[in-house]
Design an enzyme around this catalytic site. Sequence first.
Site, PDB file in Angstrom:
ATOM      1  CG  ASP A 158      -2.899   1.248  -5.668  1.00 33.37           C
ATOM      2  OD1 ASP A 158      -2.430   1.136  -4.533  1.00 33.37           O
ATOM      3  OD2 ASP A 158      -2.264   0.934  -6.699  1.00 33.37           O
TER       4      ASP A 158
ATOM      5  CB  CYS B 176       2.358  -5.240  -1.576  1.00 36.23           C
ATOM      6  SG  CYS B 176       2.721  -4.061  -2.891  1.00 36.23           S
TER       7      CYS B 176
HETATM    8  N1  DGL Z   1      -0.042  -0.012  -3.840  1.00 40.66           N
HETATM    9  C1  DGL Z   1       1.084  -0.114  -2.944  1.00 40.66           C
HETATM   10  C2  DGL Z   1       0.720  -1.048  -1.771  1.00 40.66           C
HETATM   11  O1  DGL Z   1      -0.137  -1.886  -1.851  1.00 40.66           O
HETATM   12  C3  DGL Z   1       2.316  -0.624  -3.650  1.00 40.66           C
HETATM   13  C4  DGL Z   1       2.943   0.362  -4.606  1.00 40.66           C
HETATM   14  C5  DGL Z   1       3.462   1.609  -3.924  1.00 40.66           C
HETATM   15  O2  DGL Z   1       4.447   1.530  -3.180  1.00 40.66           O
HETATM   16  O3  DGL Z   1       2.862   2.655  -4.131  1.00 40.66           O
HETATM   17  O4  DGL Z   1       1.306  -0.921  -0.737  1.00 40.66           O
END
Ligand code: DGL
Length: 275
Positions: A13, A193
């Site tokens: 991530d 998200c």
């Molecule tokens: N991990 C990102 C998502 O699920 C959220 C945080 C980011 O913008 O990096 O889109």
Amino acid sequence: MKHPREAPIGVFDSGVGGLTVLKALAAQLPRERFVYLGDTARLPYGTKSPETVARYALQAAERLAQYGVKCLVVACNTASAVGLAVVSERIRDVPVIGVIEPGAEAACQASRSGHIAVIATEGTVRGGAYQDAIVRRRSDARVSAVPAQLFVALAEEGLCAGPIAQGIARHYLEPLFDSRARSSRPDTLVLGCTHFPMLADTIRTVAGPDVSIVDSAETTARYVRRTLEAGSLAAESGEGSLRLMATDAPERFARIGGRFLERPIRPHEVELVDL
Ligand code: DGL
């Protein structure tokens, strides 16, 4: 190349958010060994261009491939939305699983009316991956996709409930769920998200109790389990383990990540890596 059942599962991530997916994975697959990479040096992905996010995602995936993973989970919605194709093309010998398709599948199953709302980062909404994945499955679907970028900061600040979180939730969600005839409101809301499950209770109070909330972390974890079982890749013994890596600020990763994982993370558990 053969990937034994004992090989780890790679998860990445942009930062700590994917720990919500990891938590769901560990609950579904308690015997597995996980290697998690948070690209904290380059967070957030949600406001960056698709080309940049795809490049970052590829670097993270290639790094995890070096650990001999038997499956790669793109635990970031933004990276799944704009980088999954490029990652799957490069990493061909193991299943590469993103969070969008399982989330879209669950939303299509949950929705009676076909009106589905998606809240996500700017990049995920702009890329249109949830919209496409939903309409591909349900041609009658109507998708209302809204960027809700401030929820990312709220979750990281630990402001998941209370007046500030409520106010921001109303700002994003009231145009979708308030002041409309019940029949024209979405009946399903996808938390598109990694950070948004942290705010699920607050989001529910604004969306209303009759709305089905789809957490793509949960649905992805179930999809990964089915994929491993179908490929005879699931671990059959062992207690499970977790190796954590971050590209910057391990102390911050540990401090904030502990809330996402719902267990304390000690700073020395987080290895600093460079991509
Ligand atoms: N991990 C990102 C998502 O699920 C959220 C945080 C980011 O913008 O990096 O889109």
